[in-house]
Design an enzyme around this catalytic site. Structure first.
Site, mmCIF file in Angstrom:
data_model
loop_
_atom_site.group_PDB
_atom_site.id
_atom_site.type_symbol
_atom_site.label_atom_id
_atom_site.label_comp_id
_atom_site.label_asym_id
_atom_site.label_seq_id
_atom_site.Cartn_x
_atom_site.Cartn_y
_atom_site.Cartn_z
ATOM 1 N N TRP A 198 49.438 49.516 43.280
ATOM 2 C CA TRP A 198 48.030 49.790 43.546
ATOM 3 C C TRP A 198 47.309 50.001 42.204
ATOM 4 O O TRP A 198 47.819 50.720 41.336
ATOM 5 C CB TRP A 198 47.869 51.049 44.420
ATOM 6 N N ASP A 375 32.829 52.066 53.204
ATOM 7 C CA ASP A 375 33.391 53.125 54.051
ATOM 8 C C ASP A 375 32.387 54.275 54.267
ATOM 9 O O ASP A 375 31.595 54.575 53.390
ATOM 10 C CB ASP A 375 34.637 53.663 53.311
ATOM 11 N N ARG A 451 47.176 58.575 53.129
ATOM 12 C CA ARG A 451 45.716 58.724 53.116
ATOM 13 C C ARG A 451 45.243 59.304 54.458
ATOM 14 O O ARG A 451 44.227 58.883 55.005
ATOM 15 C CB ARG A 451 45.027 57.394 52.850
ATOM 16 N N LYS A 484 33.978 43.340 55.330
ATOM 17 C CA LYS A 484 35.033 43.649 54.362
ATOM 18 C C LYS A 484 36.136 44.321 55.177
ATOM 19 O O LYS A 484 35.982 45.462 55.616
ATOM 20 C CB LYS A 484 34.495 44.578 53.270
ATOM 21 N N TRP A 485 37.234 43.630 55.383
ATOM 22 C CA TRP A 485 38.316 44.070 56.276
ATOM 23 C C TRP A 485 39.386 44.737 55.412
ATOM 24 O O TRP A 485 40.130 44.057 54.715
ATOM 25 C CB TRP A 485 38.862 42.851 57.002
ATOM 26 N N ASP A 486 39.447 46.056 55.493
ATOM 27 C CA ASP A 486 40.326 46.828 54.608
ATOM 28 C C ASP A 486 41.616 47.210 55.345
ATOM 29 O O ASP A 486 41.707 47.113 56.585
ATOM 30 C CB ASP A 486 39.569 48.084 54.149
ATOM 31 N N ASN A 488 44.569 50.188 54.328
ATOM 32 C CA ASN A 488 44.850 51.089 53.214
ATOM 33 C C ASN A 488 46.192 51.804 53.206
ATOM 34 O O ASN A 488 46.324 52.848 52.559
ATOM 35 C CB ASN A 488 43.720 52.116 53.098
ATOM 36 N N CYS A 534 40.890 42.774 52.192
ATOM 37 C CA CYS A 534 41.069 43.830 51.192
ATOM 38 C C CYS A 534 42.191 44.714 51.701
ATOM 39 O O CYS A 534 42.293 44.954 52.901
ATOM 40 C CB CYS A 534 39.763 44.620 51.086
ATOM 41 N N ASP A 556 41.614 47.546 43.301
ATOM 42 C CA ASP A 556 40.651 48.654 43.223
ATOM 43 C C ASP A 556 40.346 48.999 41.778
ATOM 44 O O ASP A 556 39.420 49.759 41.499
ATOM 45 C CB ASP A 556 41.216 49.896 43.927
#
Ligand code: DGJ
Length: 745
Positions: A198, A375, A451, A484-486, A488, A534, A556
């Protein structure tokens, strides 16, 4: 015979493929012993055949052979010693684990009666222009494998995959299934592959291929930041000269491949004891087990493979072009990406109507095309502890819904994009309180959070419907151009207890299949929507997801200096068209490195430009600089993102300088970016000898930023720019320059 001839002639008329000695469909009692297959495309020939044992065997992959050259029949290798039978020494096209195979298998199956031996022999073939389907079958059991080959006429890139079918009377478990295996003959090679973490994706690794295996993989349920499913193999000696002749950036033979899969994957590069190189790629066999009931089949992802005789540069140019023309959802004519503004680094979760509108006004003033709210806009989302799963607009932040903001953005001449993270859930959400069983988990075991979130089990039909349903609703109720398809976090405890125990490991395949299906459905229902993949940066970038998404977020880490080496690594596998690059604030939050806005702009303009800075802190001069450079970018963007990329000077290996050049398809324009990270002991920027221009055409030089040393011509031939070159006046720390060359009419 007449039919065979007809087909050969017809195929040759198509001008792209020669089929040697093959009828359109034939099923042989002798199972095709001695039969050969040939595919031609671009500058490449690929050949394989059936050996005298009935196995399908690799014959040739490389520089195009003469159209009338016969394909030499495949002959299995002899037994080397009692330890190595022909089953393992012969380079099979798709080797099943059985009969003493010790090299990496393409396929491994367990049968209900305890048998685990599988030996595939050729049954029949089916050919159409540029394509083969080869049917293989186990020597006694009704396990059928269809190998698919599809060669692109222009680039010679070959798409390979396999369909595995159980026609037996009892269920079997597929424990390992590759999409394809590739073979190169004994020689000295270097393998290149991409690894990272990351905030530090896209490191290019290069090492000699030595005995044993180099495994690159993800066991994470998704593609991963840590390794990317791409490889390139450069030949180190030409075999024609004495001494080493390493394949480099612009010369030498390179074989490359990319796996189109966004779940757990594995690519094994193996040098056998006979020094042949075998590359096997497909589903990661770790924790894998796909049950096939009688009559069921499964399909592997596609493994694309290509060849270039122009080094790694030639290989990546072929791949870029293929992605633009064959992979992307809007292929063959994807539009250059709109220049976006994204609010994340400016406001993080603190989004609201007034704040976003103020940013939108400022973004519009510098020429941004698309405003993206990141977000924080939904559910009870104040930070990363709550809200994921509850996809309703937060009333405190947006009392009148999203419409006022979207209208405002439109009135400013931009379109509107929205952040979502559909596959995730916070335990602190209404959705989790209602459906705690919807997450990946093993009952009675802890559910590890990352997270503060868990992963929804998208393999479940109800979860799939929920995710598609809420996304469809958002897109139907709002005028949204872009998602924007994240994504995480990675998987932990990947249990799926709603199905019988022996079906549960199917989660590795069904999850990703449903992800692709949702993306495909959304694009069908909302044909104008564009989507970014993403995953906390570049955690889900591969040719599988790129069939459904228009762009990706590579990292990022937006530090403009770090980005140069990451963009360099990224470019080996993926086109700059999909490589989003934002200009953010200085000093950078990650490295505390201070850089000028001009340097940051040029670093991001060397890809698909976005702005992610806090515009509320910009000076009038910053706005003027950004406006000027965005206008200059718009004028040459197509060349930068869709042109032929030459990595003139690599930023790797401690180089204090780097440079890229992109040349438009018609060679009418070239755009160059050059970066000096530091001037050491007064050393000047290296002479830039350009590449890929039309030698006889005349090109006019115009600087976008910076200048040349005196004595540089304003107009000169392609030959002059390529051989005499250009010396830049580029000194100091973190300095950048950019210029364009335009062919005179
Ligand atoms: C990770 C992404 O990579 C960032 O750009 C941002 O969208 C955050 N997630 C938001 O949570």
């Amino acid at each position: 015979m007449k039919n065979i001839l007809k087909i050969r002639v017809a195929v040759m008329i198509l001008g792209t493929i020669v089929v040697a000695g093959l009828s359109a469909y034939r099923s042989l009692g002798q199972a095709g012993r001695g039969q050969t297959f040939r595919l031609d495309g671009g500058d490449v020939t690929y050949e394989f055949g059936v050996n005298e044992r009935g196995e399908l065997q690799a014959i040739y992959w490389g520089e195009k052979l003469g159209a009338h050259d016969a394909v030499v029949a495949a002959h299995s290798m002899p037994e080397m010693a009692s330890f190595d039978s022909p089953g393992t020494t012969t380079p099979q096209e798709y080797a099943a684990w059985g009969a003493g195979l010790f090299t990496e298998p393409g396929l491994k199956i367990s049968f209900a009666d305890g048998n685990r031996d599988l030996v595939l022999h050729f049954v029949s073939s089916h050919a159409t222009a540029g394509n083969y389907e080869i049917l293989m079958k186990d020597i006694s059991r009704e396990i059928r494998v269809t190998l698919r080959y599809s060669m692109d006429a222009e680039s010679g890139i070959l798409a390979r995959s396999a369909v595995i079918e159980n026609r037996d009377k009892a269920a079997v478990v597929v424990e390992q299934a590759a999409a394809a295996q590739w073979t190169l003959p004994a020689a000295r090679y270097t393998v290149s592959y991409l690894t990272g973490r990351w905030g530090g994706e896209w490191t290019l690794n290069q090492e000699p291929i030595q005995g044993g295996s180099r495994v690159i993989e993800s066991r994470r349920g998704s593609t991963g930041h840590q390794a990317n499913p791409w490889f390139a193999i450069s030949r180190d000696d030409s075999g024609k000269t004495v001494g080493p002749l390493s394949a480099g950036e612009e010369h030498g033979e390179v074989w490359f491949g990319a796996l189109a899969w966004s779940g757990s994957w594995r690519i094994t590069v193996e040098r056998t004891q006979l020094d042949a190189v075998r590359v096997t790629g497909g589903f990661n066999p770790f924790d894998f087990g796909y049950k096939l009931n009688p009559g069921e089949k499964m399909e592997t992802p596609i493994f694309y493979g290509g060849y270039s005789n122009h080094g790694l540069g030639g290989a990546s140019r072929l791949l870029h072009h293929y992605e633009l023309v064959h992979i992307l959802p809007t292929a063959p004519n994807p539009k250059p990406r709109p220049v976006i503004y994204n609010s994340w680094e400016a406001t993080e979760f603190r989004v609201d109507e007034a704040g976003q509108e103020a940013l939108a006004e400022k973004a519009a003033s510098i020429g941004v095309d698309r405003f993206v709210m990141d977000d924080g806009w939904f559910g009870q989302r104040k930070d990363d502890h709550a809200g994921l799963g509850d996809w309703y607009v937060n009333k405190e932040k947006f009392p009148n819904g999203l419409k006022p903001l979207i209208d405002k953005v439109h009135s400013l001449g931009m379109d509107f994009g929205l952040w979502v993270e559909p596959e995730m859930i916070n335990p602190d959400s209404d959705l989790y309180r209602k459906h705690p069983d919807w997450v990946l988990n093993f009952p009675g075991r802890p559910r590890s959070e990352s997270r503060n979130q868990l992963v929804l089990n998208l393999a479940r039909p109800d979860v799939r419907d929920y995710v598609e349903g809420f996304l469809d609703k958002i897109l139907s109720e709002n005028d949204i151009a872009f998602l924007k398809w994240d994504y995480n976090r990675n998987w932990s405890e990947p249990g799926w207890d709603a199905v019988p125990v022996d079906e549960q490991k199917k989660v590795y395949v069904e999850f990703v299949g449903n992800l692709y299906a949702i993306l495909a459905d959304l694009r069908k229902k909302h044909p104008k929507i564009e989507i970014e993949s993403c995953s906390g940066g570049g955690g889900r970038v591969d040719l599988g997801i790129l069939r459904y998404t228009d762009e990706v977020w590579p990292s990022d880490n937006t530090d403009p200096y770090d980005r140069l080496s990451m963009q360099n690594g990224f470019s080996y596998a993926y086109t700059p068209q999909v490589m989003m690059a934002w200009v953010t604030d200085s000093p950078h939050w990650g490295n505390n490195r201070a850089t000028s806005l001009t340097y940051r702009m040029l670093s991001s303009m060397d890809g698909s430009l976005g702005i992610g800075a806090n515009l509320n802190k910009w000076s009038a001069e910053d706005f003027a600089t950004a406006k000027r450079l965005i206008a200059a970018y718009h004028a040459v963007q197509k060349t930068i993102v869709q042109g032929e990329l030459y990595r003139l000077i690599s930023p790797r290996d401690g180089s204090e300088f780097s440079a890229t050049e992109s040349v438009s398809g018609d060679r009418g324009q070239a755009v160059v970016f050059a970066y000096a990270d530091a001037t050491i002991q007064g050393r000047g920027f290296p002479l830039l000898e350009l590449q890929g221009l039309d030698p006889d055409a005349r090109y006019k030089l115009a600087f976008i930023e910076g200048k040349a040393l005196s004595g540089t011509l304003e107009t000169a031939s392609g030959d002059w720019w390529m051989h005499h070159g250009i010396s830049l006046d580029l000194r100091g720390d973190f300095q950048a320059a950019s210029f364009r060359l335009d062919r005179e009419k």
